[in-house]
Design a protein around this motif. Structure first.
Motif, short mmCIF file in Angstrom:
data_model
loop_
_atom_site.label_atom_id
_atom_site.label_comp_id
_atom_site.label_asym_id
_atom_site.label_seq_id
_atom_site.Cartn_x
_atom_site.Cartn_y
_atom_site.Cartn_z
N LYS A 102 -41.34 49.68 40.40
CA LYS A 102 -40.39 49.02 39.50
C LYS A 102 -40.00 50.08 38.48
O LYS A 102 -40.80 50.96 38.16
N ILE A 103 -38.79 50.00 37.96
CA ILE A 103 -38.33 50.98 36.98
C ILE A 103 -38.04 50.27 35.67
O ILE A 103 -37.45 49.19 35.66
N VAL A 104 -38.43 50.90 34.57
CA VAL A 104 -38.10 50.39 33.25
C VAL A 104 -37.41 51.53 32.49
O VAL A 104 -37.80 52.69 32.59
N GLN A 105 -36.36 51.17 31.76
CA GLN A 105 -35.61 52.16 30.99
C GLN A 105 -36.35 52.45 29.69
O GLN A 105 -36.74 51.54 28.98
N ALA A 106 -36.53 53.71 29.38
CA ALA A 106 -37.19 54.11 28.14
C ALA A 106 -36.25 53.89 26.96
O ALA A 106 -35.05 54.09 27.06
N ASP A 107 -36.83 53.49 25.84
CA ASP A 107 -36.10 53.49 24.59
C ASP A 107 -36.01 54.92 24.10
O ASP A 107 -36.77 55.79 24.54
N LEU A 108 -35.12 55.18 23.17
CA LEU A 108 -35.03 56.50 22.56
C LEU A 108 -36.35 56.80 21.86
O LEU A 108 -36.82 56.00 21.04
N GLY A 126 -24.21 41.25 37.37
CA GLY A 126 -23.81 41.26 35.95
C GLY A 126 -24.96 41.12 34.97
O GLY A 126 -24.73 41.03 33.77
N SER A 127 -26.19 41.09 35.43
CA SER A 127 -27.32 40.91 34.50
C SER A 127 -27.81 42.23 33.89
O SER A 127 -28.62 42.21 32.97
N ALA A 128 -27.33 43.38 34.38
CA ALA A 128 -27.72 44.67 33.81
C ALA A 128 -27.25 44.77 32.36
O ALA A 128 -26.15 44.32 32.03
N GLN A 129 -28.06 45.34 31.51
CA GLN A 129 -27.73 45.49 30.10
C GLN A 129 -27.34 46.92 29.80
O GLN A 129 -28.05 47.85 30.15
N TYR A 130 -26.22 47.10 29.14
CA TYR A 130 -25.72 48.40 28.73
C TYR A 130 -25.58 48.41 27.21
O TYR A 130 -25.64 47.35 26.56
N GLY A 131 -25.37 49.57 26.64
CA GLY A 131 -25.20 49.68 25.20
C GLY A 131 -24.10 48.77 24.68
O GLY A 131 -24.22 48.17 23.60
N LEU A 132 -23.03 48.62 25.43
CA LEU A 132 -21.92 47.77 25.06
C LEU A 132 -22.33 46.30 24.95
O LEU A 132 -21.71 45.51 24.24
N ASP A 133 -23.39 45.92 25.64
CA ASP A 133 -23.86 44.53 25.64
C ASP A 133 -24.70 44.17 24.43
O ASP A 133 -24.99 43.00 24.20
N VAL A 134 -25.12 45.16 23.67
CA VAL A 134 -26.02 44.91 22.54
C VAL A 134 -25.28 44.22 21.40
O VAL A 134 -24.20 44.65 20.99
N LEU A 157 -32.98 50.48 42.84
CA LEU A 157 -33.68 49.25 42.50
C LEU A 157 -32.90 48.37 41.52
O LEU A 157 -33.14 47.18 41.45
N ASP A 158 -31.96 48.97 40.77
CA ASP A 158 -31.22 48.18 39.81
C ASP A 158 -29.82 47.77 40.29
O ASP A 158 -29.06 47.17 39.56
N ILE A 165 -29.28 58.40 37.58
CA ILE A 165 -30.45 59.11 37.06
C ILE A 165 -31.62 58.17 36.78
O ILE A 165 -32.77 58.55 36.88
N ARG A 166 -31.31 56.93 36.43
CA ARG A 166 -32.37 55.93 36.20
C ARG A 166 -33.19 55.73 37.48
O ARG A 166 -34.35 55.35 37.44
N HIS A 167 -32.61 56.00 38.58
CA HIS A 167 -33.22 55.85 39.89
C HIS A 167 -33.85 57.17 40.35
O HIS A 167 -34.94 57.21 40.89
N THR A 168 -33.15 58.27 40.10
CA THR A 168 -33.55 59.56 40.65
C THR A 168 -34.79 60.15 40.00
O THR A 168 -35.68 60.63 40.70
N LEU A 169 -34.87 60.15 38.67
CA LEU A 169 -36.06 60.73 38.03
C LEU A 169 -37.34 59.98 38.43
O LEU A 169 -38.34 60.62 38.75
N PRO A 170 -37.36 58.65 38.43
CA PRO A 170 -38.56 57.96 38.92
C PRO A 170 -38.88 58.24 40.39
O PRO A 170 -40.05 58.20 40.78
N MET A 171 -37.87 58.54 41.21
CA MET A 171 -38.14 58.90 42.61
C MET A 171 -39.02 60.15 42.68
O MET A 171 -39.93 60.23 43.52
#
Length: 193
Positions: free
Chosen positions: A43-49, A161-169, A153-154, A23-29
């Motif tokens: 380029k795509i950037v993930q929105a904060d809440l 392994g450079s992608a950041q997920y909630g688990l990485d915080v 794109l991501d 979805i991070r890819h599809t909505l910006p498409m």
């Protein structure tokens, strides 16, 4: 949702969280297609809440049906603003202008302006009327991105392994918790003495 950069590339916000469904890819498409830019310019950037992004949920396979009409309006509205600014700058009617690959073209005078060159003028324009935005949306037969396989794109970030997920915080003083359930059927909760 859209940031126009001086090199005529564009950052598009992905409002919903990505957990592997694309979805991070599809909505910006959807936004990019209506905005009429090439996918390689994005380029795509993930929105904060944030409450300004409605329905930022993950789950239930609802992101596309929920956001598709609005994502189209965002892209079409931005494209209409680019055409409006170009019409003023070129002194021609908006109806005589076409767009493509992040440019506005006037065939009659063979002049072309990039979205980047129009960004400052667009920032001073009022938001277009919703009916005008809807009327300016592309005919689906003219889609160049929607409905086509496009490179995610991501993917490189997920692969290396450079992608950041909630688990990485990790935050200072972070603590961990887990839900404990009674190990036997019919058991009762008790407190340690």
């Amino acid at each position: 949702y859209i940031t126009v950069h001086p090199d005529n590339t564009f950052t598009i916000v992905a409002q919903n969280p990505e957990t592997g469904q694309g979805i991070r890819h599809t909505l910006p498409m959807i936004v990019a297609d209506e905005f009429d830019v090439d996918w390689k310019q994005v380029k795509i950037v993930q929105a904060d809440l944030n409450p300004k992004y409605p329905s930022q949920i993950e789950g239930g396979s609802t992101a596309i049906p929920t956001h598709y009409p609005r994502m189209r309006q965002i892209g079409a509205g931005a494209r209409l603003l680019m055409r409006t600014a170009a019409a003023t700058q070129l002194g021609v009617p908006v109806a005589e202008l076409t767009t493509g690959s992040g440019t506005v073209k006037h065939a009659g005078s063979n002049r072309t302006l990039t979205y980047a060159s129009l960004a400052d003028a667009v920032s001073k324009l009022p938001a277009p009327d919703a009916a005008a935005v809807t009327a300016s949306q592309k005919d689906p037969k003219d889609f160049k991105i929607i409905g086509r396989a496009m490179p995610q794109l991501d993917t490189p970030n997920r692969v290396d392994g450079s992608a950041q997920y909630g688990l990485d915080v990790k935050v200072p003083g972070m603590v961990y918790a887990s839900i404990e359930r009674c190990p036997v059927f019919g058991g009762k909760a008790w407190t340690m003495p």
